[in-house]
Design a protein around this motif. Sequence first.
Motif, PDB file in Angstrom:
ATOM      1  N   MET A 110      18.050  -8.490   4.697  1.00  0.00           N
ATOM      2  CA  MET A 110      17.017  -7.470   4.477  1.00  0.00           C
ATOM      3  C   MET A 110      16.777  -7.273   2.982  1.00  0.00           C
ATOM      4  O   MET A 110      15.622  -7.143   2.539  1.00  0.00           O
ATOM      5  CB  MET A 110      17.427  -6.149   5.136  1.00  0.00           C
ATOM      6  CG  MET A 110      16.359  -5.083   5.045  1.00  0.00           C
ATOM      7  SD  MET A 110      14.780  -5.537   5.763  1.00  0.00           S
ATOM      8  CE  MET A 110      15.174  -5.502   7.483  1.00  0.00           C
ATOM      9  N   ASP A 111      17.850  -7.279   2.171  1.00  0.00           N
ATOM     10  CA  ASP A 111      17.700  -7.165   0.719  1.00  0.00           C
ATOM     11  C   ASP A 111      16.889  -8.325   0.155  1.00  0.00           C
ATOM     12  O   ASP A 111      16.043  -8.136  -0.728  1.00  0.00           O
ATOM     13  CB  ASP A 111      19.070  -7.117   0.034  1.00  0.00           C
ATOM     14  CG  ASP A 111      19.810  -5.817   0.276  1.00  0.00           C
ATOM     15  OD1 ASP A 111      19.162  -4.822   0.711  1.00  0.00           O
ATOM     16  OD2 ASP A 111      21.044  -5.784   0.049  1.00  0.00           O
ATOM     17  N   ILE A 112      17.161  -9.537   0.670  1.00  0.00           N
ATOM     18  CA  ILE A 112      16.413 -10.716   0.216  1.00  0.00           C
ATOM     19  C   ILE A 112      14.936 -10.562   0.554  1.00  0.00           C
ATOM     20  O   ILE A 112      14.057 -10.819  -0.280  1.00  0.00           O
ATOM     21  CB  ILE A 112      16.982 -12.003   0.859  1.00  0.00           C
ATOM     22  CG1 ILE A 112      18.360 -12.311   0.281  1.00  0.00           C
ATOM     23  CG2 ILE A 112      16.037 -13.179   0.658  1.00  0.00           C
ATOM     24  CD1 ILE A 112      19.115 -13.404   1.035  1.00  0.00           C
ATOM     25  N   MET A 113      14.654 -10.115   1.755  1.00  0.00           N
ATOM     26  CA  MET A 113      13.269  -9.933   2.164  1.00  0.00           C
ATOM     27  C   MET A 113      12.584  -8.885   1.285  1.00  0.00           C
ATOM     28  O   MET A 113      11.455  -9.079   0.840  1.00  0.00           O
ATOM     29  CB  MET A 113      13.192  -9.519   3.634  1.00  0.00           C
ATOM     30  CG  MET A 113      11.786  -9.583   4.155  1.00  0.00           C
ATOM     31  SD  MET A 113      11.515  -9.141   5.889  1.00  0.00           S
ATOM     32  CE  MET A 113      12.992  -9.524   6.715  1.00  0.00           C
ATOM     33  N   MET A 114      13.254  -7.799   1.018  1.00  0.00           N
ATOM     34  CA  MET A 114      12.657  -6.743   0.199  1.00  0.00           C
ATOM     35  C   MET A 114      12.472  -7.183  -1.246  1.00  0.00           C
ATOM     36  O   MET A 114      11.544  -6.740  -1.927  1.00  0.00           O
ATOM     37  CB  MET A 114      13.502  -5.472   0.272  1.00  0.00           C
ATOM     38  CG  MET A 114      13.609  -4.880   1.678  1.00  0.00           C
ATOM     39  SD  MET A 114      12.027  -4.640   2.492  1.00  0.00           S
ATOM     40  CE  MET A 114      11.402  -3.271   1.571  1.00  0.00           C
ATOM     41  N   ALA A 115      13.332  -8.073  -1.720  1.00  0.00           N
ATOM     42  CA  ALA A 115      13.225  -8.554  -3.102  1.00  0.00           C
ATOM     43  C   ALA A 115      12.004  -9.443  -3.303  1.00  0.00           C
ATOM     44  O   ALA A 115      11.587  -9.675  -4.437  1.00  0.00           O
ATOM     45  CB  ALA A 115      14.497  -9.307  -3.501  1.00  0.00           C
ATOM     46  N   GLN A 116      11.417  -9.919  -2.234  1.00  0.00           N
ATOM     47  CA  GLN A 116      10.256 -10.785  -2.344  1.00  0.00           C
ATOM     48  C   GLN A 116       9.006 -10.025  -2.768  1.00  0.00           C
ATOM     49  O   GLN A 116       7.974 -10.639  -3.033  1.00  0.00           O
ATOM     50  CB  GLN A 116      10.006 -11.521  -1.025  1.00  0.00           C
ATOM     51  CG  GLN A 116      11.027 -12.574  -0.715  1.00  0.00           C
ATOM     52  CD  GLN A 116      11.154 -13.607  -1.823  1.00  0.00           C
ATOM     53  OE1 GLN A 116      10.184 -14.199  -2.255  1.00  0.00           O
ATOM     54  NE2 GLN A 116      12.358 -13.804  -2.287  1.00  0.00           N
ATOM     55  N   ASP A 117       9.088  -8.713  -2.883  1.00  0.00           N
ATOM     56  CA  ASP A 117       7.920  -7.969  -3.337  1.00  0.00           C
ATOM     57  C   ASP A 117       7.534  -8.353  -4.755  1.00  0.00           C
ATOM     58  O   ASP A 117       6.410  -8.158  -5.169  1.00  0.00           O
ATOM     59  CB  ASP A 117       8.139  -6.464  -3.212  1.00  0.00           C
ATOM     60  CG  ASP A 117       9.181  -5.924  -4.177  1.00  0.00           C
ATOM     61  OD1 ASP A 117       9.940  -6.709  -4.763  1.00  0.00           O
ATOM     62  OD2 ASP A 117       9.241  -4.694  -4.338  1.00  0.00           O
ATOM     63  N   PHE A 118       8.464  -8.981  -5.519  1.00  0.00           N
ATOM     64  CA  PHE A 118       8.135  -9.434  -6.870  1.00  0.00           C
ATOM     65  C   PHE A 118       6.964 -10.413  -6.826  1.00  0.00           C
ATOM     66  O   PHE A 118       6.117 -10.421  -7.707  1.00  0.00           O
ATOM     67  CB  PHE A 118       9.333 -10.105  -7.554  1.00  0.00           C
ATOM     68  CG  PHE A 118       9.501 -11.563  -7.179  1.00  0.00           C
ATOM     69  CD1 PHE A 118       8.901 -12.551  -7.933  1.00  0.00           C
ATOM     70  CD2 PHE A 118      10.228 -11.929  -6.066  1.00  0.00           C
ATOM     71  CE1 PHE A 118       9.035 -13.888  -7.584  1.00  0.00           C
ATOM     72  CE2 PHE A 118      10.364 -13.255  -5.711  1.00  0.00           C
ATOM     73  CZ  PHE A 118       9.765 -14.235  -6.471  1.00  0.00           C
ATOM     74  N   GLN A 119       6.916 -11.248  -5.792  1.00  0.00           N
ATOM     75  CA  GLN A 119       5.877 -12.271  -5.713  1.00  0.00           C
ATOM     76  C   GLN A 119       4.514 -11.623  -5.615  1.00  0.00           C
ATOM     77  O   GLN A 119       3.575 -12.050  -6.273  1.00  0.00           O
ATOM     78  CB  GLN A 119       6.141 -13.192  -4.524  1.00  0.00           C
ATOM     79  CG  GLN A 119       5.248 -14.416  -4.487  1.00  0.00           C
ATOM     80  CD  GLN A 119       3.856 -14.135  -3.978  1.00  0.00           C
ATOM     81  OE1 GLN A 119       3.652 -13.324  -3.081  1.00  0.00           O
ATOM     82  NE2 GLN A 119       2.870 -14.776  -4.550  1.00  0.00           N
ATOM     83  N   ASP A 120       4.403 -10.597  -4.837  1.00  0.00           N
ATOM     84  CA  ASP A 120       3.124  -9.914  -4.709  1.00  0.00           C
ATOM     85  C   ASP A 120       2.717  -9.306  -6.041  1.00  0.00           C
ATOM     86  O   ASP A 120       1.579  -9.440  -6.477  1.00  0.00           O
ATOM     87  CB  ASP A 120       3.208  -8.840  -3.616  1.00  0.00           C
ATOM     88  CG  ASP A 120       1.867  -8.175  -3.372  1.00  0.00           C
ATOM     89  OD1 ASP A 120       0.862  -8.895  -3.271  1.00  0.00           O
ATOM     90  OD2 ASP A 120       1.831  -6.938  -3.291  1.00  0.00           O
ATOM     91  N   LEU A 121       3.674  -8.664  -6.707  1.00  0.00           N
ATOM     92  CA  LEU A 121       3.373  -8.030  -7.997  1.00  0.00           C
ATOM     93  C   LEU A 121       3.045  -9.060  -9.068  1.00  0.00           C
ATOM     94  O   LEU A 121       2.076  -8.907  -9.813  1.00  0.00           O
ATOM     95  CB  LEU A 121       4.559  -7.168  -8.434  1.00  0.00           C
ATOM     96  CG  LEU A 121       4.891  -5.995  -7.511  1.00  0.00           C
ATOM     97  CD1 LEU A 121       6.153  -5.285  -7.980  1.00  0.00           C
ATOM     98  CD2 LEU A 121       3.732  -5.022  -7.441  1.00  0.00           C
ATOM     99  N   THR A 122       3.849 -10.124  -9.161  1.00  0.00           N
ATOM    100  CA  THR A 122       3.574 -11.146 -10.179  1.00  0.00           C
ATOM    101  C   THR A 122       2.273 -11.868  -9.869  1.00  0.00           C
ATOM    102  O   THR A 122       1.535 -12.230 -10.780  1.00  0.00           O
ATOM    103  CB  THR A 122       4.722 -12.167 -10.301  1.00  0.00           C
ATOM    104  OG1 THR A 122       4.948 -12.778  -9.035  1.00  0.00           O
ATOM    105  CG2 THR A 122       5.986 -11.519 -10.804  1.00  0.00           C
TER     106      THR A 122
END
Length: 190
Positions: A110-122
């Motif tokens: 779940m932490d890995i999935m939530m960390a993917q929000d960087f891609q949307d922001l970048t």
Amino acid sequence: MTRTLHDSLRGLGLDKLIERAAQDIPDARDRLDYVARMSEKAAQRVLNATDAAGPLQQQIDDGARELSTEWQALLESGQLPDSLRELTEKTTRYLDKTHMSAMETKGHLMDIMMAQDFQDLTGQVIKKVTGIAQNLEQQLVQLLIDYAPTEFKRELDSGLLNGPQINPEGNSEVVADQGQVDDLLESLGF
């Protein structure tokens, strides 16, 4: 006044900087687009793998809990010979640890999935920078055209934002490739 500005740009060496910037910006824009596409692709792979791993972890967790419960019931029933009691207790402890590890792993997924929000922001930042670069490129080309000597200047009906030319062949008013842009810049003294 145009010639003075042109000579001043040339005297300061800014004409070459503007020309280089006009050439480098498309490359930088392409590179940023590449980074955005690759990071989006990697993020999708991570999210897909995380989604696939979740049910597997749930199966491990469910199986470990079920077996642990059955072994524990067998231990408490007193129907096991002493020779199997130690192995049963060891198995039960292992199954309990498996349950805890599966739960912890699900948390990490779940932490890995939530960390993917960087891609949307970048991705948003890269798109904005790409837009700025494209706007800057258009302004630099317009600057070169605006301050060109009158014998090289061409009239544009509605500015640079006419959109892509569908049929540039045979039309001397259309710059169709980088070679023609370079020729235009050279003819303008840049």
